[in-house]
Design a protein around this motif. Structure first.
Motif, PDB file in Angstrom:
ATOM      1  N   ALA A  68       1.020  -1.070  -0.022  1.00  0.00           N
ATOM      2  CA  ALA A  68      -0.049   0.064  -0.067  1.00  0.00           C
ATOM      3  C   ALA A  68       0.683   1.044   0.080  1.00  0.00           C
ATOM      4  N   ALA A  69       1.883   1.297   0.913  1.00  0.00           N
ATOM      5  CA  ALA A  69       3.018   2.311   0.880  1.00  0.00           C
ATOM      6  C   ALA A  69       3.392   2.688  -0.474  1.00  0.00           C
ATOM      7  N   ALA A  70       4.078   1.404  -1.547  1.00  0.00           N
ATOM      8  CA  ALA A  70       4.407   1.629  -2.603  1.00  0.00           C
ATOM      9  C   ALA A  70       3.521   2.167  -3.557  1.00  0.00           C
ATOM     10  N   ALA A  71       2.167   1.693  -3.398  1.00  0.00           N
ATOM     11  CA  ALA A  71       1.046   2.116  -4.600  1.00  0.00           C
ATOM     12  C   ALA A  71       0.969   3.589  -4.238  1.00  0.00           C
ATOM     13  N   ASN A 105       1.397   3.561 -17.497  1.00  0.00           N
ATOM     14  CA  ASN A 105       1.692   3.424 -16.060  1.00  0.00           C
ATOM     15  C   ASN A 105       0.353   3.725 -15.345  1.00  0.00           C
ATOM     16  N   ARG A 106       0.031   4.869 -15.761  1.00  0.00           N
ATOM     17  CA  ARG A 106      -1.048   5.590 -14.818  1.00  0.00           C
ATOM     18  C   ARG A 106      -2.387   4.901 -15.193  1.00  0.00           C
ATOM     19  N   PHE A 107      -2.732   4.583 -16.085  1.00  0.00           N
ATOM     20  CA  PHE A 107      -4.115   4.027 -16.456  1.00  0.00           C
ATOM     21  C   PHE A 107      -4.112   2.681 -16.728  1.00  0.00           C
ATOM     22  N   VAL A 108      -3.156   1.806 -16.685  1.00  0.00           N
ATOM     23  CA  VAL A 108      -2.990   0.375 -16.793  1.00  0.00           C
ATOM     24  C   VAL A 108      -2.374  -0.308 -15.781  1.00  0.00           C
ATOM     25  N   VAL A 109      -1.222   0.077 -15.251  1.00  0.00           N
ATOM     26  CA  VAL A 109      -0.356  -0.487 -14.326  1.00  0.00           C
ATOM     27  C   VAL A 109      -0.929  -0.258 -12.962  1.00  0.00           C
ATOM     28  N   LEU A 110      -1.010   1.062 -12.801  1.00  0.00           N
ATOM     29  CA  LEU A 110      -1.614   1.413 -11.297  1.00  0.00           C
ATOM     30  C   LEU A 110      -3.093   0.965 -11.035  1.00  0.00           C
ATOM     31  N   PRO A 111      -4.113   0.968 -11.822  1.00  0.00           N
ATOM     32  CA  PRO A 111      -5.177   0.382 -11.479  1.00  0.00           C
ATOM     33  C   PRO A 111      -5.213  -1.114 -10.947  1.00  0.00           C
ATOM     34  N   ARG A 112      -4.407  -1.646 -11.759  1.00  0.00           N
ATOM     35  CA  ARG A 112      -4.097  -3.041 -11.509  1.00  0.00           C
ATOM     36  C   ARG A 112      -3.547  -3.225 -10.099  1.00  0.00           C
ATOM     37  N   LEU A 113      -2.418  -2.460  -9.791  1.00  0.00           N
ATOM     38  CA  LEU A 113      -1.850  -2.616  -8.456  1.00  0.00           C
ATOM     39  C   LEU A 113      -2.914  -2.454  -7.574  1.00  0.00           C
ATOM     40  N   PHE A 114      -3.738  -1.162  -7.577  1.00  0.00           N
ATOM     41  CA  PHE A 114      -4.739  -0.832  -6.689  1.00  0.00           C
ATOM     42  C   PHE A 114      -5.749  -2.137  -6.355  1.00  0.00           C
ATOM     43  N   GLY A 130      -6.354   6.199  -5.880  1.00  0.00           N
ATOM     44  CA  GLY A 130      -4.924   6.333  -5.132  1.00  0.00           C
ATOM     45  C   GLY A 130      -4.854   6.664  -3.686  1.00  0.00           C
ATOM     46  N   ARG A 131      -5.996   6.765  -3.308  1.00  0.00           N
ATOM     47  CA  ARG A 131      -6.208   6.911  -1.676  1.00  0.00           C
ATOM     48  C   ARG A 131      -6.144   5.705  -0.857  1.00  0.00           C
ATOM     49  N   LEU A 132      -5.254   5.832   0.084  1.00  0.00           N
ATOM     50  CA  LEU A 132      -5.277   4.460   1.039  1.00  0.00           C
ATOM     51  C   LEU A 132      -6.652   4.403   1.861  1.00  0.00           C
ATOM     52  N   GLU A 133      -7.385   3.260   1.685  1.00  0.00           N
ATOM     53  CA  GLU A 133      -8.387   3.064   2.403  1.00  0.00           C
ATOM     54  C   GLU A 133      -8.341   1.830   3.536  1.00  0.00           C
TER      55      GLU A 133
END
Length: 186
Positions: free
Chosen positions: A91-94, A158-167, A182-185
């Motif tokens: 979560a910190a990395a994301a 990265n922003r629209f493909v990789v990051l959503p997968r990571l989340f 991108g907010r930690l819940e």
């Protein structure tokens, strides 16, 4: 010359002050800003004077370029945690990647805006568009736009493909994690 000596003195003072990390950091940023300002003044932006809108726009453009390149390099060096990492580490990395991506996007938007102004100012004296396109400046600008466009496309992927997968992986891990924003819940 005087500004360069002032920047060198500020750098030496920042090196001498070992305890005040925030002060050293601020002084280093100030030194960098002065160095970039000297670069803007001696470039084509300074052809109409040292204190002009062209110089200010060039200075902002260079600051944003430095910011964007720094983020790209830092992002390339930052390894995402392995699948075996704790949810908190992931979560910190994301969160870090989301902040980096947002900052890079804002910097890139600023680069585009200031770059358009700079191109307009460079194009202004040309009699027609072909005179500009056929110049060394026009060809160099075209190459730069292709390279920046490729880097921006990778950042967009990265922003629209990789990051959503990571989340999504984080949210799946324990029912908590990061939202699409991108907010930690928790």
């Amino acid at each position: 010359g005087v500004v360069t000596w002032m920047a060198a003195a500020a750098l030496l003072v920042s090196r001498a002050s070992r305890r005040d990390h925030a002060g050293r950091f601020a002084l280093s940023l100030g030194t960098l800003a002065v160095f970039i300002a000297t670069r803007s003044v001696v470039s084509h932006a300074g052809s109409h004077g040292d204190v002009t809108v062209d110089v200010a726009v060039d200075w902002v453009h260079l600051l944003l370029v430095c910011t964007w390149i720094g983020i790209v390099i830092a992002g390339a060096r930052h390894a995402l945690p392995s699948a075996g990492a704790t949810t908190a580490e992931r979560a910190a990395a994301a969160h870090w990647v989301a902040c980096m991506s947002t900052t890079a996007t804002v910097a890139l938007a600023g680069i585009a805006a200031t770059g358009l102004y700079k191109v307009w100012r460079a194009f202004e004296p040309a009699a027609d568009a072909m005179q500009f396109v056929d110049s060394d400046y026009g060809r160099t600008l075209a190459l730069k736009l292709v390279l920046v466009g490729a880097a921006a496309a990778l950042g967009g992927a990265n922003r629209f493909v990789v990051l959503p997968r990571l989340f999504a992986e984080l949210a799946e891990a324990d029912g908590k994690g990061c939202s699409a924003s991108g907010r930690l819940e928790i």
